[in-house]
Motif scaffolding. Structure first.
Motif, PDB file in Angstrom:
ATOM      1  N   LEU A 263      -0.833  -2.796  -3.132  1.00  0.00           N
ATOM      2  CA  LEU A 263      -0.047  -2.842  -1.899  1.00  0.00           C
ATOM      3  C   LEU A 263      -0.777  -2.152  -0.765  1.00  0.00           C
ATOM      4  O   LEU A 263      -0.829  -2.666   0.360  1.00  0.00           O
ATOM      5  CB  LEU A 263       1.313  -2.180  -2.118  1.00  0.00           C
ATOM      6  N   TYR A 264      -1.364  -0.992  -1.031  1.00  0.00           N
ATOM      7  CA  TYR A 264      -2.094  -0.273   0.021  1.00  0.00           C
ATOM      8  C   TYR A 264      -3.278  -1.099   0.507  1.00  0.00           C
ATOM      9  O   TYR A 264      -3.520  -1.211   1.713  1.00  0.00           O
ATOM     10  CB  TYR A 264      -2.583   1.080  -0.495  1.00  0.00           C
ATOM     11  N   LYS A 267      -2.074  -3.926   2.788  1.00  0.00           N
ATOM     12  CA  LYS A 267      -1.686  -3.429   4.113  1.00  0.00           C
ATOM     13  C   LYS A 267      -2.923  -3.052   4.926  1.00  0.00           C
ATOM     14  O   LYS A 267      -2.994  -3.318   6.128  1.00  0.00           O
ATOM     15  CB  LYS A 267      -0.773  -2.215   3.970  1.00  0.00           C
ATOM     16  N   ASN A 268      -3.884  -2.453   4.262  1.00  0.00           N
ATOM     17  CA  ASN A 268      -5.105  -2.033   4.946  1.00  0.00           C
ATOM     18  C   ASN A 268      -5.880  -3.241   5.479  1.00  0.00           C
ATOM     19  O   ASN A 268      -6.385  -3.226   6.602  1.00  0.00           O
ATOM     20  CB  ASN A 268      -5.973  -1.217   3.994  1.00  0.00           C
ATOM     21  N   HIS A 271      -4.263  -4.537   8.653  1.00  0.00           N
ATOM     22  CA  HIS A 271      -4.582  -3.702   9.814  1.00  0.00           C
ATOM     23  C   HIS A 271      -5.995  -3.986  10.319  1.00  0.00           C
ATOM     24  O   HIS A 271      -6.230  -4.084  11.530  1.00  0.00           O
ATOM     25  CB  HIS A 271      -4.453  -2.229   9.447  1.00  0.00           C
TER      26      HIS A 271
END
Length: 280
Positions: A263-264, A267-268, A271
């Motif tokens: 998940l991280y 999201k990264n 961005h």
């Protein structure tokens, strides 16, 4: 605009010829190469002097004693005249386009303070083995960025006026001094990934970050990350309290385990993609 290639040498003169030839092959011509020998115990200085001969673009200096890489790299920057600089180890080499690609990125965007590219892992004879896929564009303006997992590797180039705005290299460090500098520079501007493999990294027994030094590198890097957390005045990371004092590497790396989650990473990537659309 001048680019300074900075070379910290300790007992690697026997490999320097490849490094030297790679500099001669640069497509960007306005450069200087500064070599500082950290009191080698072999015939490195003599070998290097014979190779560079009377080429005015090369300068070689010697420390009066062995200070370590932190002091040596700090002195190299002080000796440089370029608006941009980058470190190349004397046992490694760069591709013909390495300097030009970095200078072009700096000129295009004045907010960029550091560029980095992919590297080519090589054997002791500098024969390519593979190109690791770990390097990619990182997210800028993130107070929780610590380059862990490591994404910023060689070839890195730095805008000198941005470096002068930092507290500069920690001269007490003998390992992970580069990661310490990257994290300080990250607080001054944007990092730009150049999607090229511009650095030949030689694997051999004498490498400072290889073999027996790997565990030391891990510990030094943990201390660098902890100091960065304190410099940024962070108290918590992902719901976990940051220790008041440094104790063990595992205390620090445990705080960053969430960065490995799917998940991280998703999201990264989102961005970074948005940032790229905005024209980094």
């Amino acid at each position: 605009m001048k680019f300074s290639i900075l070379i910290a040498n300790y007992n690697n003169g026997k490999f320097f010829k490849s490094c030297y030839e790679s500099l001669l092959n640069q497509t960007y011509q306005n450069w200087e190469a500064i070599i500082l020998d950290d009191c080698s115990t072999d015939d490195s200085v003599e070998i290097i002097r014979n190779i560079i001969d009377k080429d005015y673009r090369f300068s070689i200096f010697e420390n009066d004693k062995n200070y370590g890489v932190g002091v040596t790299k700090s002195r190299l920057i002080e000796l440089s005249d370029g608006q941009f600089f980058g470190f190349v180890d004397p046992d490694d080499a760069i591709t013909p386009n390495a300097i030009h690609s970095s200078v072009k990125a700096f000129i295009k965007n004045q907010d960029v303070v550091l560029t980095y590219s992919k590297f080519i892992r090589c054997d002791e004879n500098l024969t390519p083995i593979n190109t690791p896929k770990l390097t990619k564009q990182i997210r800028n303006n993130d107070q929780y960025f610590f380059n862990c997992p490591v994404q910023i590797v060689n070839f890195t180039a730095i805008r000198k006026d941005a470096y002068e705005e930092t507290v500069k290299i920690d001269s007490t460090l003998r390992i992970a001094e580069d990661q310490d500098l990257y994290l300080k520079l990250y607080e001054k501007g944007k990092f730009k990934f150049i999607n090229e493999a511009n650095y030949f990294y030689r694997m051999h027994n004498g490498g400072i970050s290889q073999n027996s030094n790997k565990e030391k590198s891990r510990e030094y890097f943990a201390k660098v990350i902890f100091n960065t957390m304190k410099r940024r005045k962070l108290k918590m990371i992902n719901g976990k309290k940051i220790p008041d004092q440094y104790n063990t590497p595992s205390d620090i790396y445990t705080l960053l385990e969430y960065k490995h989650s799917r998940l991280y990473r998703l999201k990264n990537r989102i961005h970074v993609y948005i940032e790229l659309l905005r024209g980094l």
